[in-house]
Design an enzyme around this catalytic site. Structure first.
Site, PDB file in Angstrom:
ATOM      1  N   ARG A 210     -29.597  64.487 -18.209  1.00  0.00           N
ATOM      2  CA  ARG A 210     -28.134  64.666 -18.313  1.00  0.00           C
ATOM      3  C   ARG A 210     -27.815  66.088 -18.752  1.00  0.00           C
ATOM      4  O   ARG A 210     -26.881  66.730 -18.274  1.00  0.00           O
ATOM      5  CB  ARG A 210     -27.553  63.655 -19.316  1.00  0.00           C
ATOM      6  N   PHE A 226     -24.171  55.561  -9.509  1.00  0.00           N
ATOM      7  CA  PHE A 226     -24.740  54.714 -10.571  1.00  0.00           C
ATOM      8  C   PHE A 226     -24.481  55.335 -11.951  1.00  0.00           C
ATOM      9  O   PHE A 226     -25.403  55.640 -12.702  1.00  0.00           O
ATOM     10  CB  PHE A 226     -26.250  54.528 -10.367  1.00  0.00           C
ATOM     11  N   ASP A 248     -19.843  53.194 -10.063  1.00  0.00           N
ATOM     12  CA  ASP A 248     -20.708  52.131 -10.596  1.00  0.00           C
ATOM     13  C   ASP A 248     -20.125  50.788 -10.175  1.00  0.00           C
ATOM     14  O   ASP A 248     -18.912  50.655  -9.982  1.00  0.00           O
ATOM     15  CB  ASP A 248     -20.814  52.208 -12.127  1.00  0.00           C
ATOM     16  N   SER A 249     -20.997  49.784 -10.091  1.00  0.00           N
ATOM     17  CA  SER A 249     -20.519  48.456  -9.699  1.00  0.00           C
ATOM     18  C   SER A 249     -20.055  47.640 -10.897  1.00  0.00           C
ATOM     19  O   SER A 249     -19.461  46.590 -10.727  1.00  0.00           O
ATOM     20  CB  SER A 249     -21.632  47.707  -8.960  1.00  0.00           C
ATOM     21  N   ASP A 296     -29.000  57.837  -9.826  1.00  0.00           N
ATOM     22  CA  ASP A 296     -29.828  57.238 -10.886  1.00  0.00           C
ATOM     23  C   ASP A 296     -29.717  55.713 -10.815  1.00  0.00           C
ATOM     24  O   ASP A 296     -29.112  55.093 -11.675  1.00  0.00           O
ATOM     25  CB  ASP A 296     -29.343  57.761 -12.254  1.00  0.00           C
ATOM     26  N   CYS A 336     -36.633  54.639 -11.387  1.00  0.00           N
ATOM     27  CA  CYS A 336     -37.241  54.106 -12.610  1.00  0.00           C
ATOM     28  C   CYS A 336     -38.051  52.854 -12.274  1.00  0.00           C
ATOM     29  O   CYS A 336     -38.261  51.988 -13.110  1.00  0.00           O
ATOM     30  CB  CYS A 336     -36.182  53.823 -13.677  1.00  0.00           C
TER      31      CYS A 336
END
Ligand code: SAH
Length: 394
Positions: A210, A226, A248-249, A296, A336
């Site tokens: 970040r 995301f 984002d969801s 991400d 990730c």
């Protein structure tokens, strides 16, 4: 003492100090250990190898506590937790943040144990039968070593199911309130929701990335796919981005993201509730373009079994990102997924660039910070891979 005796030849990975024993490697079990009990691991030839926590239900039938013959007791946890917490002091995080991972599982010699510090609160996540057995001891030792005043539990990760453990979360030591706390990271404040936040509440493993986004954002039009509670998006704005779109969801995550924006006096992010896969297509159809794209996503491949499907998903979003980037634009792209090694991730991103018809150079590779160490004998700990790519101009 219960004993787990391996099949001939199956001691090799333990001798390289890999801390997991898979059920297929077990020759014989002596005694009647229950999940969470300490067992001695021996080779087929009677050689002592390790002391470990037994887990009756899991494919990973035992996780090593120590390579020496020693008692696993309160003193063991005091010593090991104190060691992990002290290691973090060496990095002088207090200059940077009050949100730090204190215990990082196997890589700190504490399998199944995660402890994240958020200001005066520590959030504990226990994901193995051995960790569960020592829950109270671990809670007390983490609190003692950290000097924090409260401890919350967020043992609700999917991994617990594989160990036959029910989800548990809530206050474990100290006061129940507040359930939302503000932490500071590189002079930006973020609210962490202890009850409903993802994982332990915040993605501490992306702190350094970040920060890098902040450095790269000046004067750029930025897209944060995301975005969760706004980590990259707000850093980009802080770094002088000209505009920021963040997707984002999760409506809950976006509520916090907006609150985090106001808290920091950073207005102007266009927050979008939606599916990144669809929204990137929409942006492409609208012929929108950007100078910096951050991707991400959540873990698409928790294990190697999901790799093919995950590879398709990574390729899809990265291809769309390359299409949205102007010449000279940058992509910060992450995986990730434990099941996707760095080499494969790089190959997927390269394939995406090829199909998007752009020439791309890899500028930097970025993983998590030093509060997420990877024990060299435990490659599974190396789950977060980041690539910063630049689209050639002209
Ligand atoms: N970059 C963030 C962390 C991202 S975690 C930070 O620095 O804090 C991954 C996020 O992806 C989660 O917030 C989750 O809600 C979101 N997510 C998962 N699937 C998604 C999808 N298909 N579209 C949009 N967001 C999604």
């Amino acid at each position: 003492m219960h004993k787990l005796i391996l099949k001939p030849g199956r001691e090799k990975s333990l001798k390289r100090r890999h801390p997991w024993i898979f059920s297929g490697a077990v020759g014989k079990l002596q005694g009647k250990p229950e999940s969470g009990d300490t067992v001695e691991i021996h080779s087929a030839f009677g050689e002592f190898l390790a002391v470990a926590a037994y887990s009756a239900r899991s494919q990973i039938v035992a996780r090593v506590w120590d390579w020496e013959e020693r008692a696993i007791d309160a003193a063991f946890f005091r010593e090991r937790v104190a060691f992990a917490v002290n290691e973090r002091r060496a990095y002088l995080y207090e200059d940077v943040t009050d949100a730090v991972r204190l215990v990082h599982g196997e890589s700190d010699g504490l399998p199944g144990i995660i402890a994240d510090r958020y200001g005066d609160t520590v959030v504990l996540q226990l994901t193995s039968a051995g960790a569960e057995r020592w829950r109270d001891t671990i809670a007390d030792r983490v609190l003692e070593a950290s000097g924090a005043s409260r401890l919350w539990e967020r043992s609700d990760a999917d991994a617990r199911e594989l160990e036959g453990l029910a989800a548990k979360s809530g206050p474990l030591r100290g006061s129940r309130e507040p359930t939302r706390i503000a932490v500071t990271e590189n002079a930006l404040a973020f609210e962490v929701d202890l009850e409903r936040g993802h994982k332990t509440g915040f993605y501490l493993d992306q702190r350094e990335n970040r920060r890098r986004a902040r450095e790269l954002a000046d004067g750029r039009d930025v897209l944060d796919g995301f975005c969760y509670t706004g980590g990259f998006a707000l850093n980009a704005l802080k770094g002088g981005a000209r505009s920021v779109v963040a997707i984002d969801s999760s409506g809950d995550a976006l509520d916090l993201a907006r609150a985090n924006g106001s808290r920091n006096g950073l207005a102007g992010v266009e927050w979008v509730e939606g599916d990144v896969f669809q929204y990137l297509r929409k942006l492409r159809d609208q012929a929108r373009d950007f100078d910096l794209v951050v991707l991400d996503p959540p873990k698409f491949a928790p294990t190697a079994a999901h790799v093919t499907k995950a590879a398709r998903a990574y390729k899809d979003i990265n291809l769309l990102a390359f299409k949205l980037l102007r010449p000279g634009g940058m992509l910060m792209t992450y995986s990730c997924s434990g099941g996707v090694p760095l080499e494969l991730f790089q190959k997927i991103v390269a394939g995406a660039a090829l199909d998007a018809g752009v020439r791309v150079q890899l500028i930097e590779r970025l993983g998590p910070g030093p509060d997420h160490p990877v024990a060299l004998n435990f490659p599974e700990g190396d789950y977060l891979k980041g690539l910063i790519c630049r689209v050639a101009s002209g």
